[in-house]
Design an enzyme around this catalytic site. Sequence first.
Site, short mmCIF file in Angstrom:
data_model
loop_
_atom_site.label_atom_id
_atom_site.label_comp_id
_atom_site.label_asym_id
_atom_site.label_seq_id
_atom_site.Cartn_x
_atom_site.Cartn_y
_atom_site.Cartn_z
CD GLU B 60 -2.20 -2.30 1.42
OE1 GLU B 60 -0.73 -2.74 1.72
OE2 GLU B 60 -2.41 -3.47 1.13
CG HIS B 127 -10.43 -6.82 6.88
ND1 HIS B 127 -9.32 -7.47 7.40
CD2 HIS B 127 -10.71 -7.21 5.50
CE1 HIS B 127 -8.48 -7.75 6.63
NE2 HIS B 127 -9.12 -8.02 5.92
#
Lengths: 316, 326
Positions: B60, B127
Amino acid sequence: MDDWASYERMVLIRCFEEAVERLFSEGRIMGTAHVCIGQEAVAVGVAAALRPGDALTSTHRGHGHFIAVGGDPGRMMAEMFGKATGYSRGRGGSQMMADTALGFYGSNGITAGSMAFACGLALEAQHRRTGRAVVCIIGDGAANEGLFHESLNLAALWRLPLVVICENNRYAMSTPVAAGLANTRLAERGAAYGIPGCAVDGNVVADVRAAVETALARARAGSGPSLVECETYRLSGHSKGDPRAYRSPAEEADAWQREPIRHLEAHLRAAGNTDPARFAACRTRAEQAIAVAIRFAEASPAPDPATVTEGVFASD
Amino acid sequence: MLMKTFTLAIRETLAAEMRRDPSVMLMGEDIGAYGGAFGVTQGLLAEFGPGRVRDTPISEQALVGAAIGAAAAGLRPVVEIMFMDFITLAVDQLANLAAKLHYIYQIPCPLVVRAPTGGGRGYGATHSQTLERLFTGIPGLRIAAPADAADASGLLQTALRGANPVLFLEHKLLYPLRWKIGGNLPPPVPFGRARITHSGDRVTLIAWSYMAHLCLAAAHQLAAAGITAEVVDLRTLAPLDTETLVTAARKTGRVLIVEEGPVTGGFGAEIATRIFEAAYDSLDAPIRRLAGPNCPIPASKVLESACIPDIAAIAAAARDLAESAN
């Protein structure tokens, strides 16, 4: 760039950095600055290998890199004085300056912080086939950031036209490379990503230039990135106020024997350039240029405080 | 009128903008043949090829950083962060580089970072978060948080035609929902203009993203019970449309701010303060916040539901506020 041009540019960088140290000690400039005395050959060797249109990213110790590619010492000094005429209009200081017209995409106050950014510059060049290659300079401390590994992997996967220069100046602030790198042969990390990794004497400007040219040729040929480790030494402290208690005077004295300007002088003498006036004239020109830069900075207006929030966003 | 999902609205907008502007490029993990973890980019690889729909490694930090560099060089990258939780890995790049490029270096950074956000699916603590609170305090970033398909398209068009880094929040529970959208693409929606999605004079509900969607549903319930609610959908958190907020607060004198995520340090506190500063004299009751408790989001459906405001909780809080004494 011939040897004399390299010499002239390295002396200019040296004079700039000596002036920065002096101005700090006199309290005439504030904030912080990380000078690159002893590392001038990396900056000038890299710049000599670049072509017009190429891009360069730099570190928090970036004055030399910027001057090497044509940064104006006056506007740089003005930035350090916090003046409106500075490259970042007083918003960036010593660590954050850029001039994209020169291909200089910024010194960066975060260790390794420009690596992925450089990948992105290279990605644009590859995508649009502009022919641009990108050089990203980092320090040995940056080699332990996650971004180092992520960026080299990404650049290798995508065969980006990128050259990563690790300016190994032996210390990450006060941490010696042996205490920071599990394998001090930093160039070997290239193998982990299937890319060339080479180490050169970073105090020899011609060696730096040759290694970077080889890496740039590979980048331009579409063969992907390279890692070039330039072994040098940071003769000054990490930043102003660093008493350098973590290393000995003997070590520094030894490093001064091998520093790049002295080395290039010896090289020029060996090639028959024995006129001391020519060396002295280089130094004089550099000192005059820096004096002009300081005068420009001091005479420049301060930024208007009312403009402090201007430019947070670009005009959509 | 067609019924389109939030997902389809975003996909069609990306495709239309990519056709219009060759500098638009998508980058992210599994966005190519897989079509993205939530299917948003399905079919785009086939049309635009791997040069413009780029699968990245799970990195990322590097992929966001590379997108910033590409944007600085003149491309318009759109990054998909698979789950907003993972954006923490790239916060350095967004906070220290993207947000400062123009202010410090005078380099525009036309970057869009799409981040599926929020809970409700039982995905657990890494998440399911809403993390816009991490970014609302960083000058230099735009933050868009659409609550329906037309706004998703309209705000995304604005993001893709602008010159600044945009964090674009897509609530996972909005993806499958359908809205009527006329024409090929709805019009662009300017940043910094909240909208009133339900008109009322008893209580003002303020929210964004999925919570704005729920507030509208709650307003319908309240209306059936005789309590009319003014519902403000922020659309963008940065810039924030303080004027519309304050006007709505003055109109009803009672304000409920609804926020997903822990109450402490939430953006609702900023909204409450702005209203208090500007409209103190118009308030008939203390401003209230309905948000999550100060705990990570648990996986169990029962526990997760206890962490996230729902329509019933919003309606109950609004009714309580509307009926509270002056």
